[in-house]
Motif scaffolding. Sequence first.
Motif, PDB file in Angstrom:
ATOM      1  N   ILE A 146       0.809  -1.210   0.000  1.00 38.91           N
ATOM      2  CA  ILE A 146       0.000   0.000   0.000  1.00 38.91           C
ATOM      3  C   ILE A 146       0.849   1.271   0.000  1.00 38.91           C
ATOM      4  O   ILE A 146       0.595   2.199  -0.783  1.00 38.91           O
ATOM      5  N   GLU A 147       1.859   1.324   0.850  1.00 41.87           N
ATOM      6  CA  GLU A 147       2.643   2.562   0.937  1.00 41.87           C
ATOM      7  C   GLU A 147       3.434   2.839  -0.345  1.00 41.87           C
ATOM      8  O   GLU A 147       3.470   3.982  -0.810  1.00 41.87           O
ATOM      9  N   PRO A 148       4.082   1.849  -0.960  1.00 44.31           N
ATOM     10  CA  PRO A 148       4.713   2.106  -2.263  1.00 44.31           C
ATOM     11  C   PRO A 148       3.703   2.523  -3.334  1.00 44.31           C
ATOM     12  O   PRO A 148       4.012   3.343  -4.203  1.00 44.31           O
ATOM     13  N   ALA A 149       2.485   1.988  -3.240  1.00 47.57           N
ATOM     14  CA  ALA A 149       1.443   2.382  -4.196  1.00 47.57           C
ATOM     15  C   ALA A 149       1.029   3.833  -3.968  1.00 47.57           C
ATOM     16  O   ALA A 149       0.814   4.595  -4.924  1.00 47.57           O
ATOM     17  N   ARG A 150       0.917   4.237  -2.699  1.00 48.15           N
ATOM     18  CA  ARG A 150       0.633   5.640  -2.399  1.00 48.15           C
ATOM     19  C   ARG A 150       1.736   6.528  -2.948  1.00 48.15           C
ATOM     20  O   ARG A 150       1.479   7.602  -3.499  1.00 48.15           O
ATOM     21  N   PHE A 151       2.980   6.075  -2.784  1.00 47.68           N
ATOM     22  CA  PHE A 151       4.113   6.860  -3.287  1.00 47.68           C
ATOM     23  C   PHE A 151       4.019   7.023  -4.801  1.00 47.68           C
ATOM     24  O   PHE A 151       4.265   8.118  -5.332  1.00 47.68           O
ATOM     25  N   GLU A 152       3.666   5.951  -5.506  1.00 46.46           N
ATOM     26  CA  GLU A 152       3.540   6.049  -6.962  1.00 46.46           C
ATOM     27  C   GLU A 152       2.482   7.081  -7.353  1.00 46.46           C
ATOM     28  O   GLU A 152       2.702   7.908  -8.256  1.00 46.46           O
ATOM     29  N   PHE A 153       1.345   7.056  -6.666  1.00 45.62           N
ATOM     30  CA  PHE A 153       0.292   8.024  -6.970  1.00 45.62           C
ATOM     31  C   PHE A 153       0.769   9.451  -6.735  1.00 45.62           C
ATOM     32  O   PHE A 153       0.585  10.332  -7.587  1.00 45.62           O
ATOM     33  N   SER A 154       1.361   9.691  -5.582  1.00 48.77           N
ATOM     34  CA  SER A 154       1.805  11.059  -5.268  1.00 48.77           C
ATOM     35  C   SER A 154       2.934  11.515  -6.185  1.00 48.77           C
ATOM     36  O   SER A 154       2.998  12.686  -6.572  1.00 48.77           O
ATOM     37  N   ALA A 155       3.833  10.596  -6.569  1.00 50.32           N
ATOM     38  CA  ALA A 155       4.980  10.959  -7.405  1.00 50.32           C
ATOM     39  C   ALA A 155       4.571  11.248  -8.844  1.00 50.32           C
ATOM     40  O   ALA A 155       5.263  11.996  -9.550  1.00 50.32           O
ATOM     41  N   THR A 156       3.460  10.681  -9.295  1.00 52.92           N
ATOM     42  CA  THR A 156       3.020  10.888 -10.681  1.00 52.92           C
ATOM     43  C   THR A 156       1.941  11.959 -10.806  1.00 52.92           C
ATOM     44  O   THR A 156       1.929  12.723 -11.772  1.00 52.92           O
ATOM     45  N   CYS A 157       1.041  12.029  -9.833  1.00 53.13           N
ATOM     46  CA  CYS A 157      -0.107  12.931  -9.950  1.00 53.13           C
ATOM     47  C   CYS A 157       0.099  14.298  -9.313  1.00 53.13           C
ATOM     48  O   CYS A 157      -0.355  15.312  -9.853  1.00 53.13           O
ATOM     49  N   PHE A 158       0.769  14.357  -8.170  1.00 50.11           N
ATOM     50  CA  PHE A 158       0.976  15.662  -7.532  1.00 50.11           C
ATOM     51  C   PHE A 158       1.748  16.626  -8.428  1.00 50.11           C
ATOM     52  O   PHE A 158       1.365  17.801  -8.544  1.00 50.11           O
ATOM     53  N   PRO A 159       2.836  16.202  -9.097  1.00 44.65           N
ATOM     54  CA  PRO A 159       3.525  17.140  -9.994  1.00 44.65           C
ATOM     55  C   PRO A 159       2.650  17.624 -11.148  1.00 44.65           C
ATOM     56  O   PRO A 159       2.747  18.788 -11.558  1.00 44.65           O
ATOM     57  N   ALA A 160       1.790  16.735 -11.677  1.00 46.02           N
ATOM     58  CA  ALA A 160       0.898  17.144 -12.768  1.00 46.02           C
ATOM     59  C   ALA A 160      -0.092  18.199 -12.275  1.00 46.02           C
ATOM     60  O   ALA A 160      -0.383  19.178 -12.982  1.00 46.02           O
ATOM     61  N   ILE A 161      -0.604  18.022 -11.050  1.00 43.44           N
ATOM     62  CA  ILE A 161      -1.541  18.997 -10.476  1.00 43.44           C
ATOM     63  C   ILE A 161      -0.837  20.332 -10.233  1.00 43.44           C
ATOM     64  O   ILE A 161      -1.381  21.408 -10.534  1.00 43.44           O
ATOM     65  N   GLU A 162       0.377  20.274  -9.692  1.00 41.97           N
ATOM     66  CA  GLU A 162       1.141  21.503  -9.449  1.00 41.97           C
ATOM     67  C   GLU A 162       1.390  22.252 -10.752  1.00 41.97           C
ATOM     68  O   GLU A 162       1.266  23.493 -10.810  1.00 41.97           O
ATOM     69  N   ASP A 163       1.750  21.521 -11.791  1.00 41.19           N
ATOM     70  CA  ASP A 163       1.982  22.126 -13.106  1.00 41.19           C
ATOM     71  C   ASP A 163       0.711  22.789 -13.620  1.00 41.19           C
ATOM     72  O   ASP A 163       0.733  23.904 -14.167  1.00 41.19           O
ATOM     73  N   LEU A 164      -0.428  22.116 -13.435  1.00 40.84           N
ATOM     74  CA  LEU A 164      -1.704  22.645 -13.900  1.00 40.84           C
ATOM     75  C   LEU A 164      -2.074  23.936 -13.176  1.00 40.84           C
ATOM     76  O   LEU A 164      -2.496  24.915 -13.811  1.00 40.84           O
ATOM     77  N   PHE A 165      -1.925  23.958 -11.861  1.00 40.71           N
ATOM     78  CA  PHE A 165      -2.231  25.176 -11.103  1.00 40.71           C
ATOM     79  C   PHE A 165      -1.307  26.320 -11.503  1.00 40.71           C
ATOM     80  O   PHE A 165      -1.733  27.478 -11.598  1.00 40.71           O
ATOM     81  N   ALA A 166      -0.050  26.003 -11.755  1.00 44.04           N
ATOM     82  CA  ALA A 166       0.906  27.043 -12.152  1.00 44.04           C
ATOM     83  C   ALA A 166       0.536  27.623 -13.518  1.00 44.04           C
ATOM     84  O   ALA A 166       0.643  28.840 -13.738  1.00 44.04           O
TER      85      ALA A 166
END
Length: 512
Positions: A146-166
């Motif tokens: 579960i924790e490595p899966a959470r890491f994969e989600f945050s590592a792939t999706c959070f940067p895309a969201i940050e880029d979008l807001f910027a």
Amino acid sequence: MATSDVLGSLVQLTRLAPAVVIAAVAMGACSQVSSADGARLMEWLRSSYEINMGALLVLALAAGLYILRTAVPRKPKVSVLDFAVHRPHESWRFPRSALRDLCERSGHFTEEDIQFQEKIAYRTGLGDETGVCPAIQAGMDEALGIEPARFEFSATCFPAIEDLFAKTGVSPQQVKFIVTNSSLFNPTPSLSAMIMNHFKMGSDTKNYSLGGMGCSAGVIALDLAKELLELHPESYALVVSHENITNNYYGGKDKSMLICNCLFRSNGAAILLSNKAADVKRAKYNIRNIVRTNMAADDVAYNCVVQTEDAERKVGVRLNKDLVKVGARALRQNMTALGPKVLPWSELAKFGANSALRSAAKLYKPLAGMLPAGWLDPYTPDFKTAFDFFCIHTGGRGIIDGLEKEMQLNRRQVEPSRASLYRFGNTSSTSVWYELAYVESTQEGVGKGQRVWQLAFGSGFKFNSSVLVANRPVREQHTAWEGFDATAMWADLDKLEAAAQAARAMKEKLSS
């Protein structure tokens, strides 16, 4: 009351009820004329009154319709303000040659299993820049969870969201709705709650997390967000699409379940929708149509993609032999529903005439011999007349080949899909956004008014279409596509196709 107001009222009265005004004037004049003239005048007034009463009724009806139209609120137009897709870090890069080493280190697979996976990886159209998360590349079962899966989600999706807001200048606190979709990773707290926590969104933000809906869920999430915004004017909705491969790596020996290991790669996409008046001019795309085809009531379609356990109770996703046929049926159903909404009249007329001829030939058998050859063949409408760009889900080379042939597309029209599969692998529900990013980055861009067809399909079985119309000229260099060489890709794919044809020829020769 001012004189101008009185005059205005008299003018309105004259327009609405001329017979009444004329009658009032005439009554004063009747005493000055003979009885015969008076009778003729009154007869004329009666006929004039009847005519004008009819006009009044028409005017009243028109006024009622206008009031009804303005009283019922219109749904606000929903637009794609912008979107962003994630490019995995170079440390995640997983060339095809690395597959054997990973399989051998895991200790799960026989030589036959490894050769099968290598054949799939090389022949299905993947290149050497696809991304696989560190937990899988470690090659150890204890690295998954579960924790490595959470890491994969945050590592792939959070940067895309940050880029979008910027890019948009929108802050996380301005988002009213957030919709996530991930078919195979649905932890508690939910993925949408993870995003709210990370970006410290307001307590009034409403979140939704879609799970188990397969590779077509990106369009489903888009549809849900669109419908929410149609009910809530002056709002933003964030859609985040993802498929998690850490949580779905299969370590068994069932070949129908090993295919997913060979195709799926790390991914993430974020899309910001808006119905704000201030965003009308700057939004990239207007959402013209979303058409969803769901075949879940059909047992064959329902069972062609299933997450289950193998004989050794190892969990994975099984793809069965009915998948291609089911996909073809779903495509036809979706195109039938979408066609009347997007095709020009010329194509609709051809389709209607063909259907009428075929029906008549069934009722009157001799008709078939009277018609030219080919007239009774089913007519497939030319969807190229309705769309300028095609974003076909990257299910694999065979899937893209089939749709290319079915819709008679050329190389350039399927290039966004080929390139997305080649550079990023099967990115599930996010693939249609990687493809649109390719169009914006490496082709001529999207001109104002040009139409994009996103085709997504997956478990359930579902086939979903979204039609986007460019609100303005769109051209952007997405980071995900920097440095991509389409010429090199085609050279590699042509070489693989030649090798596959040679292998098929040899097989036919040995069997004859």
